[in-house]
Write a protein that holds these residues in place. Structure first.
Motif, PDB file in Angstrom:
ATOM      1  N   ILE A  45       0.841  -1.213   0.000  1.00  0.00           N
ATOM      2  CA  ILE A  45       0.000   0.000   0.000  1.00  0.00           C
ATOM      3  C   ILE A  45       0.868   1.251   0.000  1.00  0.00           C
ATOM      4  CG2 ILE A  45      -1.672   1.331   1.351  1.00  0.00           C
ATOM      5  CD1 ILE A  45      -2.798  -1.333   2.344  1.00  0.00           C
ATOM      6  N   ALA A  46       1.926   1.267   0.825  1.00  0.00           N
ATOM      7  CA  ALA A  46       2.800   2.439   0.915  1.00  0.00           C
ATOM      8  C   ALA A  46       3.520   2.701  -0.407  1.00  0.00           C
ATOM      9  CB  ALA A  46       3.816   2.237   2.046  1.00  0.00           C
ATOM     10  N   ILE A  47       4.039   1.641  -1.014  1.00  0.00           N
ATOM     11  CA  ILE A  47       4.733   1.788  -2.303  1.00  0.00           C
ATOM     12  C   ILE A  47       3.772   2.281  -3.374  1.00  0.00           C
ATOM     13  CG2 ILE A  47       5.907   0.515  -4.136  1.00  0.00           C
ATOM     14  CD1 ILE A  47       7.117  -1.260  -1.993  1.00  0.00           C
ATOM     15  N   PHE A  48       2.585   1.706  -3.402  1.00  0.00           N
ATOM     16  CA  PHE A  48       1.591   2.095  -4.398  1.00  0.00           C
ATOM     17  C   PHE A  48       1.218   3.571  -4.255  1.00  0.00           C
ATOM     18  CE2 PHE A  48      -3.018   2.586  -5.271  1.00  0.00           C
ATOM     19  CZ  PHE A  48      -2.971   2.449  -6.641  1.00  0.00           C
ATOM     20  N   ALA A  49       0.963   4.003  -3.027  1.00  0.00           N
ATOM     21  CA  ALA A  49       0.590   5.404  -2.801  1.00  0.00           C
ATOM     22  C   ALA A  49       1.739   6.340  -3.150  1.00  0.00           C
ATOM     23  CB  ALA A  49       0.163   5.595  -1.341  1.00  0.00           C
ATOM     24  N   GLY A  50       2.959   5.962  -2.776  1.00  0.00           N
ATOM     25  CA  GLY A  50       4.125   6.800  -3.060  1.00  0.00           C
ATOM     26  C   GLY A  50       4.366   6.961  -4.543  1.00  0.00           C
ATOM     27  N   ILE A  51       4.297   5.862  -5.281  1.00  0.00           N
ATOM     28  CA  ILE A  51       4.519   5.921  -6.736  1.00  0.00           C
ATOM     29  C   ILE A  51       3.440   6.771  -7.397  1.00  0.00           C
ATOM     30  CG2 ILE A  51       4.522   4.542  -8.845  1.00  0.00           C
ATOM     31  CD1 ILE A  51       5.807   2.294  -7.277  1.00  0.00           C
ATOM     32  N   ALA A  52       2.180   6.602  -6.963  1.00  0.00           N
ATOM     33  CA  ALA A  52       1.087   7.363  -7.564  1.00  0.00           C
ATOM     34  C   ALA A  52       1.268   8.863  -7.351  1.00  0.00           C
ATOM     35  CB  ALA A  52      -0.245   6.902  -6.968  1.00  0.00           C
ATOM     36  N   GLU A  53       1.669   9.267  -6.143  1.00  0.00           N
ATOM     37  CA  GLU A  53       1.830  10.693  -5.844  1.00  0.00           C
ATOM     38  C   GLU A  53       3.043  11.285  -6.562  1.00  0.00           C
ATOM     39  OE1 GLU A  53      -0.197  12.853  -3.984  1.00  0.00           O
ATOM     40  OE2 GLU A  53      -1.506  11.144  -4.386  1.00  0.00           O
ATOM     41  N   VAL A  54       4.150  10.555  -6.551  1.00  0.00           N
ATOM     42  CA  VAL A  54       5.370  11.062  -7.200  1.00  0.00           C
ATOM     43  C   VAL A  54       5.166  11.182  -8.698  1.00  0.00           C
ATOM     44  CG1 VAL A  54       7.790  10.556  -7.709  1.00  0.00           C
ATOM     45  CG2 VAL A  54       6.903  10.236  -5.395  1.00  0.00           C
ATOM     46  N   SER A  55       4.606  10.136  -9.296  1.00  0.00           N
ATOM     47  CA  SER A  55       4.390  10.174 -10.750  1.00  0.00           C
ATOM     48  C   SER A  55       3.391  11.259 -11.118  1.00  0.00           C
ATOM     49  CB  SER A  55       3.904   8.809 -11.241  1.00  0.00           C
ATOM     50  OG  SER A  55       2.684   8.462 -10.605  1.00  0.00           O
ATOM     51  N   GLY A  56       2.363  11.451 -10.274  1.00  0.00           N
ATOM     52  CA  GLY A  56       1.379  12.495 -10.543  1.00  0.00           C
ATOM     53  C   GLY A  56       1.993  13.880 -10.481  1.00  0.00           C
ATOM     54  N   THR A  57       2.888  14.099  -9.524  1.00  0.00           N
ATOM     55  CA  THR A  57       3.550  15.403  -9.395  1.00  0.00           C
ATOM     56  C   THR A  57       4.475  15.671 -10.574  1.00  0.00           C
ATOM     57  OG1 THR A  57       3.459  15.174  -6.990  1.00  0.00           O
ATOM     58  CG2 THR A  57       4.964  16.830  -7.883  1.00  0.00           C
ATOM     59  N   LEU A  58       5.158  14.643 -11.057  1.00  0.00           N
ATOM     60  CA  LEU A  58       6.107  14.815 -12.162  1.00  0.00           C
ATOM     61  C   LEU A  58       5.414  15.161 -13.472  1.00  0.00           C
ATOM     62  CD1 LEU A  58       8.614  11.894 -11.438  1.00  0.00           C
ATOM     63  CD2 LEU A  58       8.975  14.345 -11.079  1.00  0.00           C
ATOM     64  N   VAL A  59       4.238  14.574 -13.698  1.00  0.00           N
ATOM     65  CA  VAL A  59       3.571  14.812 -14.986  1.00  0.00           C
ATOM     66  C   VAL A  59       2.712  16.072 -14.961  1.00  0.00           C
ATOM     67  CG1 VAL A  59       3.512  12.345 -15.478  1.00  0.00           C
ATOM     68  CG2 VAL A  59       1.544  13.420 -14.387  1.00  0.00           C
ATOM     69  N   PHE A  96      -6.619  17.836 -12.344  1.00  0.00           N
ATOM     70  CA  PHE A  96      -5.613  16.856 -11.936  1.00  0.00           C
ATOM     71  C   PHE A  96      -5.131  17.122 -10.516  1.00  0.00           C
ATOM     72  CE2 PHE A  96      -1.349  14.898 -12.048  1.00  0.00           C
ATOM     73  CZ  PHE A  96      -1.709  13.621 -12.433  1.00  0.00           C
ATOM     74  N   ILE A  97      -5.049  18.392 -10.145  1.00  0.00           N
ATOM     75  CA  ILE A  97      -4.632  18.745  -8.778  1.00  0.00           C
ATOM     76  C   ILE A  97      -5.661  18.234  -7.766  1.00  0.00           C
ATOM     77  CG2 ILE A  97      -4.306  20.670  -7.181  1.00  0.00           C
ATOM     78  CD1 ILE A  97      -3.060  22.221  -9.514  1.00  0.00           C
ATOM     79  N   TYR A  98      -6.945  18.370  -8.107  1.00  0.00           N
ATOM     80  CA  TYR A  98      -7.976  17.846  -7.210  1.00  0.00           C
ATOM     81  C   TYR A  98      -7.837  16.326  -7.047  1.00  0.00           C
ATOM     82  CZ  TYR A  98     -10.541  22.247  -6.921  1.00  0.00           C
ATOM     83  OH  TYR A  98     -10.910  23.542  -6.648  1.00  0.00           O
ATOM     84  N   PHE A  99      -7.455  15.671  -8.152  1.00  0.00           N
ATOM     85  CA  PHE A  99      -7.239  14.220  -8.070  1.00  0.00           C
ATOM     86  C   PHE A  99      -6.091  13.895  -7.123  1.00  0.00           C
ATOM     87  CE2 PHE A  99      -4.574  10.692  -9.575  1.00  0.00           C
ATOM     88  CZ  PHE A  99      -5.436   9.632  -9.320  1.00  0.00           C
ATOM     89  N   LEU A 100      -4.975  14.638  -7.241  1.00  0.00           N
ATOM     90  CA  LEU A 100      -3.823  14.394  -6.382  1.00  0.00           C
ATOM     91  C   LEU A 100      -4.160  14.646  -4.908  1.00  0.00           C
ATOM     92  CD1 LEU A 100      -0.922  15.974  -8.498  1.00  0.00           C
ATOM     93  CD2 LEU A 100      -1.478  13.559  -8.208  1.00  0.00           C
ATOM     94  N   ILE A 101      -5.099  15.532  -4.655  1.00  0.00           N
ATOM     95  CA  ILE A 101      -5.512  15.801  -3.275  1.00  0.00           C
ATOM     96  C   ILE A 101      -6.470  14.724  -2.759  1.00  0.00           C
ATOM     97  CG2 ILE A 101      -6.776  17.415  -1.784  1.00  0.00           C
ATOM     98  CD1 ILE A 101      -5.786  19.673  -3.614  1.00  0.00           C
ATOM     99  N   SER A 102      -7.430  14.343  -3.617  1.00  0.00           N
ATOM    100  CA  SER A 102      -8.477  13.418  -3.163  1.00  0.00           C
ATOM    101  C   SER A 102      -7.997  11.970  -3.112  1.00  0.00           C
ATOM    102  CB  SER A 102      -9.690  13.516  -4.088  1.00  0.00           C
ATOM    103  OG  SER A 102      -9.338  13.183  -5.424  1.00  0.00           O
ATOM    104  N   PHE A 103      -7.052  11.588  -3.981  1.00  0.00           N
ATOM    105  CA  PHE A 103      -6.610  10.195  -4.029  1.00  0.00           C
ATOM    106  C   PHE A 103      -5.995   9.738  -2.706  1.00  0.00           C
ATOM    107  CE2 PHE A 103      -3.230   7.097  -4.850  1.00  0.00           C
ATOM    108  CZ  PHE A 103      -3.995   6.042  -5.311  1.00  0.00           C
TER     109      PHE A 103
END
Length: 271
Positions: A15-29, A41-48
Motif C-alpha cells: 500500500i505504501a509503495i503504491f501510494a508513493g509511486i502514484a503521488e510522485v508520478s502524478g507530481t512529475l507529470v 488533476f490537482i484535485y485528483f492528487l488531493i483526493s486520491f
C-alpha cells in the motif's frame, strides 16, 4: 545496497509503495498537462491519498488481520488462529499415503465410495415403508420384473430394496460377458413400464433416486421389464429425446393421485 532489499511480503508495504509511486508520478507529470486540465488533476492528487487513507483506516478497523502476512508473526500458527482456520481438522484429513503408488490410489478411491454408500444407506433408513402399507405393496410386486445396471454398489442397492419387498436383479448385457459399470454418468435413466401401478412406481422411483442421486431421466417403457434402474443416458437423450428431471420434479412425482396424471407428467419431459 540492493542485496539488503528483501521480498515484499507485507500488505502495508505494498500500500505504501503504491501510494508513493502514484503521488510522485502524478507530481512529475503535472507540468506537462494542459493548463485547462491542471486544476482537475490537482484535485485528483488531493483526493486520491485522502480516499486511500480513509479506506485504509476502514480496513484497519473492520478487518485488520488482512494487513499482516504470516511472516509478521513470531509464531505463524497465530496467523492460522486469527483467520479461524481449523488447523486440527486439517491434520485429521491429511493423507499420508503416497499417491505415486497406483494401488494406494485405488484404495483411497474405494474408501471414498464406501463412505458415500454408507451416507446414502443412512438416508434411506428413514424412507422404509410403514408396516400397514407393506401388505398391499407386496401384492403389487408379485410377478413384476425389476432390473438394475451392474453398478459397483449394486449389491447394497438390491439388499436395501429387498427390505421393502422389491426383488431387483442385475441386468447382464448379452453382448458382454463382463458388463460391470462404474460410470454413473452413462446410466442416468429409469425405464418405467406403463402397466406398473402408481403406488409401486412412486415408491421405487423415490427410493432409487435416494440411493442413486445421479438418476435424471424417466422414460415410459413398453419392454418386458417393469422397472429398470440405470438405463443408458445416450438412449434417453438421443433415442427417446428426454429432458432431465430436477430434484423438485422427482419430489412432485409423489403428489399425483392417479396413474394418468403421473404418466402425463413424465411424458412432458419428452422433447
Amino acid at each position: 545496497m540492493t542485496e539488503k532489499v528483501g521480498l515484499i511480503k507485507n500488505p502495508l508495504t505494498i500500500i505504501a509503495i503504491f501510494a508513493g509511486i502514484a503521488e510522485v508520478s502524478g507530481t512529475l507529470v503535472l507540468p506537462f498537462i494542459h493548463e485547462n486540465n491542471q486544476e482537475l488533476f490537482i484535485y485528483f492528487l488531493i483526493s486520491f491519498p485522502t480516499a486511500l487513507v480513509v479506506l485504509f483506516f476502514l480496513t484497519l478497523n473492520f478487518n485488520n488481520k488482512v494487513l499482516y502476512a504470516p511472516s509478521d508473526y513470531q509464531d505463524e500458527t497465530n496467523y492460522i488462529k486469527i483467520n479461524k482456520y481449523d488447523f486440527s481438522r486439517q491434520q485429521n484429513v491429511e493423507v499420508k499415503v503416497s499417491r505415486d503408488d497406483a494401488k494406494n490410489i485405488q484404495f483411497l478411491q474405494l474408501t471414498e465410495k464406501v463412505n458415500f454408500i454408507n451416507t446414502q444407506l443412512i438416508k434411506l433408513e428413514n424412507s422404509i415403508l410403514a408396516p400397514e402399507e407393506n401388505e398391499k405393496f407386496l401384492r403389487e410386486t408379485i410377478g413384476r420384473d425389476f432390473k438394475v445396471t451392474n453398478f459397483e454398489n449394486v449389491n447394497q442397492f438390491i439388499k436395501y430394496m429387498g427390505k421393502i419387498g422389491v426383488a431387483f436383479e442385475i441386468y447382464h448385457s448379452p453382448e458382454f460377458e463382463e458388463d460391470f459399470d462404474n460410470d454413473f454418468s452413462d446410466n442416468e435413466s429409469i425405464w418405467l413400464g406403463g402397466n406398473v401401478s402408481l403406488n409401486l412406481a412412486k415408491i421405487i422411483i423415490k427410493n432409487s433416486k435416494s440411493f442413486y442421486p445421479h438418476l435424471k431421466y424417466i422414460g415410459l417403457s413398453k419392454s418386458m421389464t417393469d422397472i429398470y434402474i440405470g438405463g443408458s443416458t445416450e438412449s434417453a437423450v438421443k433415442t427417446f429425446k428426454l429432458r432431465p428431471l430436477k430434484d423438485q420434479d422427482f419430489e412432485k412425482l409423489n403428489t399425483f393421485k392417479n396413474l394418468d396424471s403421473f404418466h402425463n407428467f413424465i411424458k412432458s419431459f419428452k422433447k
